[in-house]
Scaffold this motif. Sequence first.
Motif, short mmCIF file in Angstrom:
data_model
loop_
_atom_site.label_atom_id
_atom_site.label_comp_id
_atom_site.label_asym_id
_atom_site.label_seq_id
_atom_site.Cartn_x
_atom_site.Cartn_y
_atom_site.Cartn_z
N PRO B 132 0.84 -1.20 0.00
CA PRO B 132 0.00 0.00 0.00
C PRO B 132 0.87 1.25 0.00
O PRO B 132 1.97 1.25 0.55
CB PRO B 132 -0.78 -0.09 1.33
CG PRO B 132 -0.60 -1.47 1.82
CD PRO B 132 0.67 -1.99 1.24
N ILE B 152 -2.17 0.72 9.02
CA ILE B 152 -2.37 0.07 7.72
C ILE B 152 -1.32 -1.03 7.56
O ILE B 152 -1.62 -2.14 7.13
CB ILE B 152 -2.27 1.09 6.56
CG1 ILE B 152 -3.36 2.16 6.72
CG2 ILE B 152 -2.37 0.41 5.21
CD1 ILE B 152 -3.27 3.31 5.71
N SER B 153 -0.07 -0.72 7.93
CA SER B 153 1.01 -1.69 7.83
C SER B 153 0.73 -2.92 8.70
O SER B 153 0.91 -4.06 8.27
CB SER B 153 2.33 -1.02 8.23
OG SER B 153 3.34 -1.97 8.38
N PHE B 156 -2.25 -5.15 7.22
CA PHE B 156 -1.94 -6.04 6.09
C PHE B 156 -0.62 -6.79 6.29
O PHE B 156 -0.23 -7.60 5.46
CB PHE B 156 -1.89 -5.24 4.78
CG PHE B 156 -3.22 -4.65 4.42
CD1 PHE B 156 -4.27 -5.46 4.01
CD2 PHE B 156 -3.43 -3.28 4.52
CE1 PHE B 156 -5.51 -4.91 3.70
CE2 PHE B 156 -4.67 -2.73 4.21
CZ PHE B 156 -5.71 -3.54 3.80
N VAL B 160 4.39 0.04 4.43
CA VAL B 160 3.61 1.04 3.69
C VAL B 160 4.60 2.09 3.19
O VAL B 160 5.52 2.48 3.91
CB VAL B 160 2.55 1.68 4.62
CG1 VAL B 160 1.95 2.93 3.99
CG2 VAL B 160 1.46 0.67 4.94
N GLN B 213 -3.22 -8.93 -2.24
CA GLN B 213 -3.34 -7.83 -3.21
C GLN B 213 -4.78 -7.32 -3.34
O GLN B 213 -5.02 -6.13 -3.40
CB GLN B 213 -2.77 -8.23 -4.58
CG GLN B 213 -1.25 -8.41 -4.59
CD GLN B 213 -0.50 -7.18 -4.08
OE1 GLN B 213 -0.62 -6.09 -4.63
NE2 GLN B 213 0.27 -7.36 -3.01
N ILE B 216 -5.64 -5.14 -0.37
CA ILE B 216 -5.08 -3.78 -0.33
C ILE B 216 -5.68 -2.91 -1.45
O ILE B 216 -5.80 -1.70 -1.31
CB ILE B 216 -3.52 -3.74 -0.33
CG1 ILE B 216 -2.90 -4.29 -1.60
CG2 ILE B 216 -2.95 -4.46 0.88
CD1 ILE B 216 -1.39 -4.05 -1.66
N GLU B 217 -6.10 -3.57 -2.54
CA GLU B 217 -6.81 -2.82 -3.59
C GLU B 217 -8.16 -2.34 -3.06
O GLU B 217 -8.57 -1.20 -3.28
CB GLU B 217 -7.03 -3.70 -4.83
CG GLU B 217 -5.80 -3.80 -5.71
CD GLU B 217 -5.85 -4.99 -6.68
OE1 GLU B 217 -6.96 -5.51 -6.95
OE2 GLU B 217 -4.77 -5.41 -7.15
N ALA B 219 -8.93 -1.79 0.03
CA ALA B 219 -8.71 -0.72 1.01
C ALA B 219 -8.53 0.62 0.31
O ALA B 219 -9.03 1.65 0.77
CB ALA B 219 -7.48 -1.04 1.87
N SER B 223 -10.72 3.97 0.62
CA SER B 223 -9.96 4.97 1.37
C SER B 223 -10.59 6.35 1.25
O SER B 223 -11.04 6.76 0.18
CB SER B 223 -8.53 5.02 0.83
OG SER B 223 -7.88 6.16 1.33
N GLN B 266 -4.30 7.29 -2.22
CA GLN B 266 -3.88 5.96 -1.74
C GLN B 266 -3.85 4.98 -2.91
O GLN B 266 -4.76 4.94 -3.73
CB GLN B 266 -4.83 5.46 -0.63
CG GLN B 266 -4.37 4.13 -0.05
CD GLN B 266 -5.11 3.72 1.23
OE1 GLN B 266 -5.71 4.56 1.90
NE2 GLN B 266 -5.08 2.44 1.55
#
Lengths: 196, 539
Positions: B132, B152-153, B156, B160, B213, B216-217, B219, B223, B266
């Motif tokens: 991300p 966030i780190s 997932f 980041v 993946q 995170i897409e 998210a 966002s 993001q």
Amino acid sequence: MKADIILSGVGGQGIVSIAATIAQAALDNDLFIKQSEVHGMSQRGGAVYSHLRISDKPIASDLIPMGSADIIISVEPMESLRYLPWLKEEGWLVTNSIPFINIPDYPDLNLLHSEIEKFPNHILINADEIARQVKSPRSSNIVMLGAASPFLEISLENFEQAIKKIFGRKGERIVELNIQALHAGREFSLTHKEIK
Amino acid sequence: MEKLLLLGAEAIAQGAIDGGMSGVYAYPGTPSTEITEYVQNNKIAIERNIHRQWSANEKTAVEAALGMSYAGKRAMACMKHVGLNVAADPFINSAITGVNGGLVITVADDPSMHSSQNEQDSRFYGKFAMIPMLEPSNQQEAYDMAYESFEISEQFKVPVLIRITTRLSHSRSGITRKELKSENPLTYPEDPIQFVLLPSNARKRYKGLLGIQSAIEEAAEKSEYNKYIEGKDKSLGIIACGIAFNYLMENYPDNNCPHPILKIGQYPMPYSLLDKIVSECEKILVLEDGYPFVEEQIKGYFDKSGKITGRLSGAIPRDGELNPDVVGKALGKEIKQYFKVPEIIANRPPELCSGCAHRDIYNALNETMKEFGKQKVFSDIGCYTLGALPPWNAINSCVDMGASITMAKGAADAGVRPSVAVIGDSTFTHSGMTALLDCVYENTPVTIIIADNATTAMTGGQTSPATGRLEEICIGLGVKPEHVRVLTPLPKFHEEMVKVIREELLYEGVSVIIPRRECIQTATRSKKEQKVKTEEVAQ
């Protein structure tokens, strides 16, 4: 209220202190601020500038669009002219008259001064001399701030408070000298503005 | 809470401190330096004893930050864009190992090369690592993103990347802070071999990275930093990434843009929002600072329709940073200009300070090199690179940190005699030591001048880990003690310097010359500070 200000000079001449003082004064007035400055390589004796924007409404860009700056405040005469494309038609050019010569091809000073004097809205001030008169030879940048202050919608008290905050760390004496420099610069502009 | 007036870089630092960071690791580099400097001087950071000392280079910085993350704590590594090249190995692999405590890599790109040798776009690295990525448009977002990035780190379990550019890094604005979070406790990774990238485990870890993946897409889709702003006039849709959004809005003063806007902050790119704007609008203008990262991807290889415009199509210049006028022009706005720069105005490039030791070094080197011919001096990244400009014209290369020594080696291997390197003390410990080892290993005839000013000067005088250790390091790496020569670069020692340089240029082996005198900027500053302290004591 909205003011777009370009500050200019040579790396090491203290334009960041001017910018920081105006920004602090604006912040204390609950205004929005964006102030972009130059760090890194150019600081070594090169041409430097800062874009300072203050407004009572949120500000979008960190950079001032061309042809829209209300004022150019310069601590060096040649540098005052470098950013003219950003000045709006009725904008003010407020500059120190004393050159900082560190290049072999620095232009003739009289020519520079006459270029500056072409502007109906200009203040050409010997800030170095005025700084010496108030016994604060290192405060010529704050003399320039004072000279520009009548054109900014920020009260003198706000500027004084800002100087206390910015220079407080350096001791009371430095604060007092800078406040005197501010007043002296302001006085010059107020008298010379009237004449025109 | 009182508003703070912070540079974008400082906003990231404050956001990271408030977000519970336990350590920042960095090597100074414009425009990223102020992040770490802010942490170094911050009251909370000092009280909490957050790690804040400089690292030897960006690679060691990312590795140390990864180690702190391994131990469960939140860590940030900061660097300029080219620093990520140096740190690329641990950076890419940290996406495979994953993290324990939140790990954030903040990279400051320098479009227009204000203080850099290229304008590479770090978003490609974020995509390359498949992690991300956050790109703030303003100082408040810079604060908020840094504050949230650790979570966030940790969510997932990957690092980041925060990407900023010079303009945001070095521009001040008011910031509202959030509540201070506590630091993470020390914990070990649940899986003891999570960080062991033996092929068998690396293959598993990589599948895991591929597996997240879509999450995170998603998210990024959801966002709050990716916003679709409706507009009636669908003849044009505008995609604005990071700071480009501000330049766009500057052209529509009262938020009166008639076109739909997709603001991106993001990544990975929010596909369904992109799909919406591209399918609804007749034409697309992509505004992004740096490379055409988004434009290239959404245009694809085969689209010749001309629907997608930006840097590739020529709507925006292919190089250089964005500004309100470049964006205004692309939007068909009239650019105002009432005054021209008078012709008498001369250029004023940066120069070595008056009283700088590098001046004396180049005076002596130039005089000596007159006997040996031109184009034999390789140099490096630092203030002394200004020796390339008149009046010295003393150096013939500046490529990347440490390259002076290794390029001099390669040139010597090719037959150049003498082959000279000029490198600073901090650059030497950043990436010059392994280069010197290569020279020692083969006893290559090179003369290495380590211009020691006891600081990392170009970025504003940060401490240098080389200070007080250079001779030991060089001798320890195998340079013969009699060919490690220390000089004092002052005009009065000019003749002596010329003599020593000549002797070493004639030596068919590795020699190191160390002209040593403190940077005139840091020397003046410490004298001033000393004066203030003395006065305080007197009061």
